[in-house]
Design a protein around this motif. Sequence first.
Motif, PDB file in Angstrom:
ATOM      1  N   ASN A  67       0.857  -1.174   0.000  1.00  0.00           N
ATOM      2  CA  ASN A  67       0.000   0.000   0.000  1.00  0.00           C
ATOM      3  C   ASN A  67       0.901   1.234   0.000  1.00  0.00           C
ATOM      4  O   ASN A  67       2.132   1.135   0.133  1.00  0.00           O
TER       5      ASN A  67
ATOM      6  N   TRP B 170       0.942   5.497   1.568  1.00  0.00           N
ATOM      7  CA  TRP B 170       0.341   6.433   2.509  1.00  0.00           C
ATOM      8  C   TRP B 170       0.861   7.841   2.239  1.00  0.00           C
ATOM      9  O   TRP B 170       1.916   8.020   1.589  1.00  0.00           O
TER      10      TRP B 170
ATOM     11  N   GLN C  18       2.301   7.603   8.888  1.00  0.00           N
ATOM     12  CA  GLN C  18       1.001   6.963   8.732  1.00  0.00           C
ATOM     13  C   GLN C  18       1.118   5.505   8.277  1.00  0.00           C
ATOM     14  O   GLN C  18       0.113   4.808   8.168  1.00  0.00           O
TER      15      GLN C  18
ATOM     16  N   ASP D 156      -8.636  -8.093   0.386  1.00  0.00           N
ATOM     17  CA  ASP D 156      -9.067  -6.985   1.235  1.00  0.00           C
ATOM     18  C   ASP D 156     -10.087  -6.074   0.568  1.00  0.00           C
ATOM     19  O   ASP D 156     -10.116  -4.866   0.821  1.00  0.00           O
TER      20      ASP D 156
ATOM     21  N   LYS E  31      -2.766  -4.034   1.563  1.00  0.00           N
ATOM     22  CA  LYS E  31      -3.717  -4.754   0.730  1.00  0.00           C
ATOM     23  C   LYS E  31      -3.047  -6.051   0.269  1.00  0.00           C
ATOM     24  O   LYS E  31      -1.942  -6.039  -0.275  1.00  0.00           O
TER      25      LYS E  31
ATOM     26  N   SER F 197      -1.010  -3.099   9.109  1.00  0.00           N
ATOM     27  CA  SER F 197      -2.335  -3.718   9.126  1.00  0.00           C
ATOM     28  C   SER F 197      -3.212  -3.210   7.987  1.00  0.00           C
ATOM     29  O   SER F 197      -4.257  -3.790   7.693  1.00  0.00           O
ATOM     30  N   GLU F 198      -2.796  -2.143   7.320  1.00  0.00           N
ATOM     31  CA  GLU F 198      -3.554  -1.590   6.199  1.00  0.00           C
ATOM     32  C   GLU F 198      -3.026  -2.066   4.844  1.00  0.00           C
ATOM     33  O   GLU F 198      -3.458  -1.584   3.796  1.00  0.00           O
TER      34      GLU F 198
ATOM     35  N   ASN G 136       1.124   1.828   8.150  1.00  0.00           N
ATOM     36  CA  ASN G 136       0.506   0.873   9.067  1.00  0.00           C
ATOM     37  C   ASN G 136       0.411  -0.470   8.346  1.00  0.00           C
ATOM     38  O   ASN G 136      -0.328  -0.612   7.371  1.00  0.00           O
TER      39      ASN G 136
END
Length: 752
Positions: A691, A693, A698, A731, A705, A702-703, A700
């Motif tokens: 991903n 950001w 920022q 996701d 994809k 856990s975010e 993360n």
Amino acid sequence: MNLLLILGLVALPIGEVRVLPSGVDANLIISLAELNPDMPYSDELASKAVRRLYSTGYFDYVAVDTTLLEEKVQVTIQVEQPPRLERIDIVGNRRLKTKAILKELEADSGTVLTARQLFDWERKIREQYKKKNYLLAKVSTKLIEGERPGYAVARIEIEEGRGVKISSISFEGNENVSEQKLKRKMKNRSRWFIIRSGRFDEKKFKEDIERIEAYYHDRGWIDSEVTETDLPIDSLGNLDIVMHIDEGRRYYTGNYSFDGREVIAESTLTKAVVLEEAKPYSLTRAQVSLERIRRAYWEQGYIYAVVDPLESLREDTVDVLYRIREGEPARVRRVVIGGNRSVRENVIRRQIILLPGSIFKYSKVERSQRNIFNLALFSDVRFYPEPLEEGEPDIDLVFVVEEKQSGQIGAGVTFNASEGITGYVKIAHPNVFGGAENGRLLFEKGTKKTQASIGLTEPWLFDTPILLGGDLYYTTRQYDLRDAQATAYNKRSLGGSVQTSTPLPLDYTRGGVTLRVERVFIDSVRNHPFPSDPILGFDPASYPKTTISATFGLVRDSRDYFINPSSGSYFSESIEFAGGPLGGDINFIKEILDVHIHFPIAWERRIVLTQKMRLGYVTGYTAADTVPLYERFRPGGTSYDGFVRGYDDLSLGTVSGGALLGGRAMTVFNTELKVKVIPQLALIAFFDAGNAWERIDQVNLSELKKGVGAGIRFEIPFMGVLGFDAGFGLDYPKGTTFSQAFRPHFQISRTF
């Protein structure tokens, strides 16, 4: 005198030599027989004459008769000459075309039709039917008098019979290994619905026997053998294979020791042995251990070291004594290069790190071989030590290369989701002037991308390991913001770059710098206008602008092969400074870290696990909004920013006002399991996560994809690699159907 002749005490001379029948070439036959008037006659001489005439292949019958006349031996040579070929008629063939059979026979008009010739033809036809799985095919030949005297028509009659299919495979004598395990070692398999044809391959059957015996030998049954095979075939073509096995006694590994070792520590040799005490004795492990011990000596230059493994039995235990005669270390007198035609010798020689006068070291020779292969100029690179005169320990180190076809002119079509369909014309030459200079010319035209470029790279400037290269280019590329208004813009770039790099003291490592100057134009896309207000400081109306940048890079590349690697790692760290003290209108700093690690797992390094990581960060010198939209990271699909398959290309990152803006910080992970079926074909399974950001704080995990899937790769000469990946995104929002989460990724690229 007659009595002396009868007793063999006197050799009478040969008188007249006659040849029957009268129609044959008498002078030729007498010459071939080597029986001439006035020669001393003997029975051995006559026997040799018969053999000589038979060996010509021109005669079906040869005899030598003698009579005694006036104290001379009168010789009569009788021959029967077969007819010559007028034509071949083939009947009964349905599975093989007549044209294919005639091509295999290679029969010319006028060929002498000896029995041996006919037998050879029949054998070749039967071999062709074996390849078609018609093991019961019968072939016979009849000779029919031809229209011309002395000529005949060869009528080949074929009775094909039924195709043979393996109906069953069974074993007798296998008390300790199950039938299913043995069957799995065989290439010949019994027929099973439409999944397996049951085709029988005689050559593979011999290999099957070897594989079964090797399976036993690696599990302690070192005396095991396949003693007999039954291959009955019924009238319907069903083949029932029965293999008789004598397993013998099972043996276990006992102690191993070394005798004659002086120069190499015993602990080093012990590590080389892969036999496991108290475990079943394995012939393969025994052979690997022997090679590793020899390799340990080669690494120290003792290439003449003799290692004899002496096995002794204690009931069911095998003890091994490695008797070693170390000899003297060998020095390299000369390095000899062979096989190169268009590539200059110094191009190869500068890749060799073991120099004349050095003690032979196997790892350096192997590294040199890899360096030469990675020039991408050769399809094969071999080496061997060539001994000098007897008693001289030194050697000549010989490298033999096989050059690839150098210049390439290609044209074709590529496709990926982000760039659409693109046609290209490419001219490339990896050895322009014979010194491995890489020249390239490319033109691409597509729906969303246009590119024209020309470049040249000199890998060894002034015969030093300094790389210098340059490129000039013109590109256009469409960027979509994927919002409700379908906003898009075109970026046109006209520029050039110069790059240089040099090896660093750390092994496998190079450092370099690239200078780039680029004039950028931003155009609106018809029916997809860009909003009047700037987005994150990006205002197309302020263009054209100039980018001047310097990129500093550090690369450590220990992969065994740059294309399609099986082991090693790749590390790349680059930081690009645009604008600022360099001038120009665009200001940003971009840093990218790439790490690839390849782990060979099994199947002779053809199953490879690869772990990749890509981290990126871009920002301005004083403010983040000085970074243009096109310099932000947009991973997803098979994007050049980062692969996250199972999602659309360039689809991940920050979204603002419904528009995809990408991100200034990016993290992408890839795990791939690759199976190289053949060198040009690979199957892969993958797991991707990534991903982007807006800010680095920022980020993360856990975010991320995530996507999974499988793919296939074909390496196509002069074109590149054809790839297809089927990805499934994990996701997507709840309620997304399988078809909505599925993404096909079709690629034609020029890297593997």
